[in-house]
Scaffold this active site. Structure first.
Site, PDB file in Angstrom:
ATOM      1  N   SER A 195     -33.021  50.954  43.020  1.00 52.02           N
ATOM      2  CA  SER A 195     -32.126  50.532  44.102  1.00 52.02           C
ATOM      3  C   SER A 195     -32.895  50.176  45.376  1.00 52.02           C
ATOM      4  CB  SER A 195     -31.106  51.642  44.401  1.00 52.02           C
ATOM      5  OG  SER A 195     -31.733  52.733  45.017  1.00 52.02           O
ATOM      6  N   LYS A 204     -25.381  56.460  50.737  1.00 53.39           N
ATOM      7  CA  LYS A 204     -26.539  55.820  51.358  1.00 53.39           C
ATOM      8  C   LYS A 204     -26.181  55.286  52.753  1.00 53.39           C
ATOM      9  CE  LYS A 204     -28.902  54.567  47.098  1.00 53.39           C
ATOM     10  NZ  LYS A 204     -29.072  53.572  46.056  1.00 53.39           N
TER      11      LYS A 204
END
Lengths: 218, 808
Positions: free
Chosen positions: B658, B701
């Protein structure tokens, strides 16, 4: 009889351990409370040593086997050995009770000398089979009562046998000889001890232990 | 690209769209939603009657698997007939092989009671019969008959001997015959005086009579044996009359069952043969307990041989109702049953009464639910279960026997036929491992029920169904009603936990826990209903309880221990985002990623990988960057870059791809020497074509970077670049949404690296024109020029080296 309050004083007399064994088994079955003291009397009659030895003569064992006669010279050895085993067996039956053993080189003719002072005298005799038999009470009374009758019932109960009462007359040996029996009880509480020859005839006819119940005078 | 509007950051369930004010108004709805596929599988397994259609239910815990399975199985079991009862009885011929009898449902206890009555009655009747006058008379007659035979023989012999002048002497060794003279035993010296002929005659007589006596004595054992047989016969006949008479009264319903009828016949014969057991028990058991008719003789261990050991019995209305059993501790013994032992005189002994049933016995004819992990953790339990399923019978074999550690006597009970459906409940990993590693698994477990973790949230109907589910749950758990606003808040939370604003989490266990905690807060503030604020409170409290590590990490960033810039611009440096998972809780945090470049031989160094801190997925992501660079820029010259990438201040393992887009932005910045805006953080993976791809944990996040920025003061230029494909996964918390609404924080979706680099540098990425060149000054043009420069420098270097070598 004496000593009834603390249990009977019982003397077992026999000519060998083989003869005494049925008497020991009877005592074993009785309640420990019934017997205070146990005596043993081994009658080693002289006739065994004095009978002639024949070449074809044999001993017939209880199992029906013909065995050679032991040499006359060793008769004293196996009689002594039998006496030892008799003593050991009696001690085992007596357990914690008082006991004693006498070995006499005499026969039934002197019975009165040995039985004095004992309440009960059991004259042992080997059984020739293990089939059940009855207990016979030989009494002068048609319906016996008292201590002897109670003792006879106890013996019958402990042996799981019926109790039969016979009168003490001349025909007694003849009647006993064909009767299957576990024990014969002679009620001598009120009568004198039978003559030795009579006693021997009863034992020979009964082929089982003969229990002599004595009176207080013993 | 523009930042997402606040409503896109957290699509909310509108309480006014829910058709109720509180959950009290909702009908009960305990059916699962969104689990149609799994439920179909469960129903199929429950309904199919063919063997081996056992079921493996897979999926995460808390999705209502147990309740759903139980509901379906119970519904199905109600239509199935009651299974037969099973008992173990003594095998009179081979006691070590107990016999299993099957009986119609509910008849096992009846047989047990009937046998107990039989034993009790005979324990009273038989002794009475044997004590009766009738028996005693017969017995004494036999005794007398045989004893008289022997006594008669002895008497005859004694008479004969006496008639022949021979005496029978008793010696310690046995009988001895000797001569008589005038009624007295003849002595040796007298015998010697007799004529030799007479002596010979006496010896002849004695020898003959000895043989006769031996015959008589040898006859005694034969008579005794014959006597014993007669008595035995009498006993058997006496017992048989009593036993047969009692057996005739045995429960006729039970005797109509063939197996019982056969068994009772065997019992009858055995009792007749062992009548003495009954006499002894009565003789020995005189003390204690109830006397006479009330005494329970069947409890005497002597009568164990007639016990009926009930393994399983079923009862139910209308003969319907197959068992649905659950075994939470599926050890070998608890699964297949066990044979217990008792210590006697220092050795272990057992008999058929010590056979104990297991879960397979209880569930036989129905369903058995087991936790796969627990089953596989128990030694030999899985093997034993497979063996039972394969052989379709229950074989009781202890662990000690399986390990050959048992040296004492044991039993070999008849196997009991097995017909049941096993339902194993486990996670997907276990299922996959069993499929891969156990060749029997596929044959024995033909059906799988895969539970969904979330349900699509396509329309209002789904929200309403979900609301009914929550309402039913709160009623079932005795919780206060929930207002429509509260339910809407729960639905929002369910979407967040599903990590998708278009789906709702089906982990009802977690949602239920949230509602229970909210109920507690509602009660604490004296409210009768659970409101949205209670749900908020519960969510915040859960977050706070689990958030210690997150707080410490944010604190480290705030204090400058962990270096993160949230303002300004830097070349070759970017804020990547990662997620840290702690069981059920996870949170995001920013990480500084830096890239450094120089001329080289076409090598991209992933420092994490070099030191073995990078996982395979991370390495894959970095290698994709290399592919992107080599396929996009300066295709006509050798790729002459040496670059290094690192997660700064990362001391643990890193995996996942990611951060690959962030790493690529850092590389492009380093190559183009264009500074990157540090107020922006980046997440997303990238492919070789430069497309930004979706990642997981997007909410955590974003919130992680938001926390960092908020701690330092929001500037309005800060935000997060996320993959466009992740927009529908956004369910951000209210703080982020409020900041976005106020223009203080941005969430910007991007679909390509070009879009992203433009946003991060403020410089157009640039696309190739008709001549194949990037616009001058664009990021891509600068990257290409730099790479070309590296190639030329490398070529010059090699030429110089070659020239120098020639000169030498």
């Amino acid at each position: 009889m004496t000593g009834r309050s603390g249990g009977l004083r019982v003397l077992i007399g026999a000519e060998s351990l083989l003869d005494a064994e049925p008497a020991f088994r009877l005592i074993d079955r009785l309640s420990a409370r019934d017997i205070a003291e146990l005596g043993g009397l081994l009658l080693q009659a002289a006739e065994l040593a004095t009978t002639p030895r024949l070449a074809r003569q044999r001993v017939v064992t209880p199992a029906g086997v013909l065995a050679p006669l032991p040499p006359a010279s060793s008769a004293s050895v196996w009689l002594a050995s039998d006496a030892n085993r008799f003593r050991t067996r009696l001690a085992a039956v007596a357990g914690a009770r008082q006991w004693r053993v006498d070995v006499e080189q005499r026969d039934l003719d002197h019975i009165a000398d040995f039985t004095r002072g004992w309440d009960v005298f059991i004259l042992g005799c080997r059984l020739t089979h293990r089939l059940p038999g009855r207990v016979v009470l030989v009494s002068g009374e048609p319906v016996p009562e008292g201590e002897t009758a109670r003792f006879a019932r106890e013996i019958a109960r402990s042996a799981g046998a019926d109790l039969t009462v016979l009168s003490n007359d001349d025909r007694l040996p003849a009647r006993l000889t064909r009767l299957p029996m576990a024990a014969v009880i002679l009620d001598c509480a009120t009568a004198p001890l039978p003559e030795p020859s009579r006693l021997r005839a009863i034992v020979d006819a009964a082929r089982c232990p003969v229990i002599v119940m004595q009176g207080p005078s013993g | 690209m523009t930042a997402l509007p606040p409503e896109k950051l957290r699509p909310r369930c509108d309480p006014s769209s829910l058709p109720f004010r509180t959950t009290d108004e909702l009908p009960d709805h305990s059916d699962l939603i969104g689990q149609d596929r799994a439920l179909e599988a469960i129903r199929l397994s429950a309904e199919v009657t063919h063997r081996d259609f056992n079921l493996f239910v897979l999926g995460p815990s808390g999705t209502g698997r147990h309740a759903a399975i139980e509901e379906v199985l119970k519904a199905q079991s109600g239509q199935r007939p009651l299974p037969v009862d099973w008992v173990y009885v003594n095998n009179f011929d081979a006691p070590h092989k107990p016999r299993a009898l099957s009986l119609p449902p509910g008849h096992a206890p009846r047989l047990r009671a009937a046998m107990q009555d039989l034993v009790n009655d005979l324990a009273r009747d038989l002794p009475a019969v044997f004590e009766s006058d009738e028996y005693q008379t017969q017995r004494r007659a036999i005794d007398q008959e045989y004893a008289e035979k022997q006594e008669g023989a002895m008497s005859d012999f004694a008479d004969a001997a006496r008639a022949e002048g021979v005496a029978l002497l008793r010696t310690p060794m046995g009988f001895m015959l000797t001569a008589l003279k005038d009624g007295e035993v003849l002595k040796t010296e007298d015998f010697g005086k007799l004529p030799e002929k007479e002596q010979d005659e006496i010896e002849e007589k004695i020898a003959r009579l000895q043989e006769d006596l031996a015959d008589v004595l040898r006859q005694a054992p034969r008579l005794e044996r014959a006597h014993a047989k007669r008595i035995e016969q009498l006993n058997a006949e006496t017992a048989a009359r009593t036993v047969s008479s009692r057996i005739e009264e045995f429960d006729p319903t039970l005797r109509a069952i063939k197996a019982v009828s056969d068994y009772v016949l065997e019992v009858e014969q055995d009792i007749i043969a062992h009548a003495d057991l009954f006499l002894q028990a009565v003789a020995q058991g005189g003390d204690g307990g109830f006397p006479g008719p009330l005494r329970k003789f069947h409890e005497d261990p002597a009568f164990d041989r007639y016990v009926v050991n009930v393994m399983v019995s079923h009862s139910g209305k209308d003969g319907k109702g197959a068992p649905v059993e659950t075994e939470h501790t599926p050890t070998l013994d608890r699964l297949v049953g066990r044979i217990e032992h008792v210590s006697q005189m220092g050795s272990l002994v057992t008999n058929f009464t010590m056979i104990k049933p297991g879960a397979l016995h209880r569930a036989n004819g129905g369903f058995l639910m087991l936790e796969a992990r627990a089953l596989l953790s128990e030694p030999f339990a899985w093997d034993a279960l497979k063996q039972c399923l394969k052989t379709r019978s229950i074989n009781i074999t202890s662990l000690a026997e399986r390990l050959s550690m048992m040296s004492t006597t044991s039993l070999e009970p008849d196997p009991i036929p097995l017909d049941l459906r096993i339902v194993l409940i486990g996670d997907r990993m276990l299922h996959a491992l069993l499929v891969m590693l156990d060749p029997d698994f596929g044959d024995l477990f033909k059906i799988q029920a895969d539970f969904e973790e979330s349900v699509p949230r396509g329309d209002r109907e789904t929200d309403a169904l979900y609301a009914r589910l929550i309402g039913a749950y709160s009623r079932r758990e005795g919780l206060p009603a929930i207002t429509a606003a509260g339910v809407a808040r729960i639905i929002d939370e369910a979407a967040r936990r599903a990590e998708d604003n278009t789906r709702l989490s089906l982990r009802l266990g977690q949602i239920g826990d949230l509602v229970k905690e909210a109920a507690h807060y509602a009660k604490a503030r004296g409210a009768a209903r659970i409101e949205a604020e209670d749900i908020d409170h519960a969510c915040e409290a859960q977050d706070r309880r689990a958030g210690r590590i997150k707080d410490r990490m944010q604190e480290a960033i705030g204090r400058g221990t962990v270096l993160i810039d949230t303002q300004g611009a830097q070349i070759g440096q970017i804020n990547g985002l990662s997620v840290i998972g702690l069981g059920n809780y996870s949170f995001g945090r920013p990480s500084r990623i830096t890239a450094r470049v120089r001329m080289g031989a076409g090598k991209l160094v992933d420092i994490e990988r070099e030191v073995e801190l990078g996982g395979p997925l991370h390495s894959k992501g970095v290698m994709i960057l290399s592919g992107y660079l080599t396929s996009r820029y300066a295709l006509d010259v050798p790729f002459s870059l040496h670059a290094s990438l690192v997660f700064e201040q990362s001391y643990g393992g890193i995996d996942g791809d990611s951060a690959s887009s962030a790493e690529l932005y850092a590389l492009l910045s380093a190559l183009s020497e264009a500074p990157l805006e540090q107020g922006l953080a980046v997440t997303g993976s990238v492919n070789q074509a430069g497309e930004v791809q979706a990642i997981g944990g997007v909410n955590e996040k974003i919130e992680g970077f938001f926390e960092t920025c908020r701690a330092r003061g929001l500037t309005g230029t800060q935000g997060v670049l996320i993959p466009k494909a992740n927009v529908e996964h956004l369910m951000l918390n209210d703080d982020v949404v409020a900041a976005a609404r106020e223009g203080k924080f941005r969430v910007i979706p991007v679909s390509t690296i070009d879009e992203g680099i433009s946003l991060l540098t403020g410089i157009d990425a640039g696309t190739r024109d008709g001549t194949g060149k990037f616009p001058k000054g664009s990021i891509n043009a600068r990257v290409e020029a730099r790479l070309r420069g590296f190639a030329e420098t490398r070529r010059d270097f090699l030429r110089r080296k070659t020239d120098g070598g020639d000169a030498e």
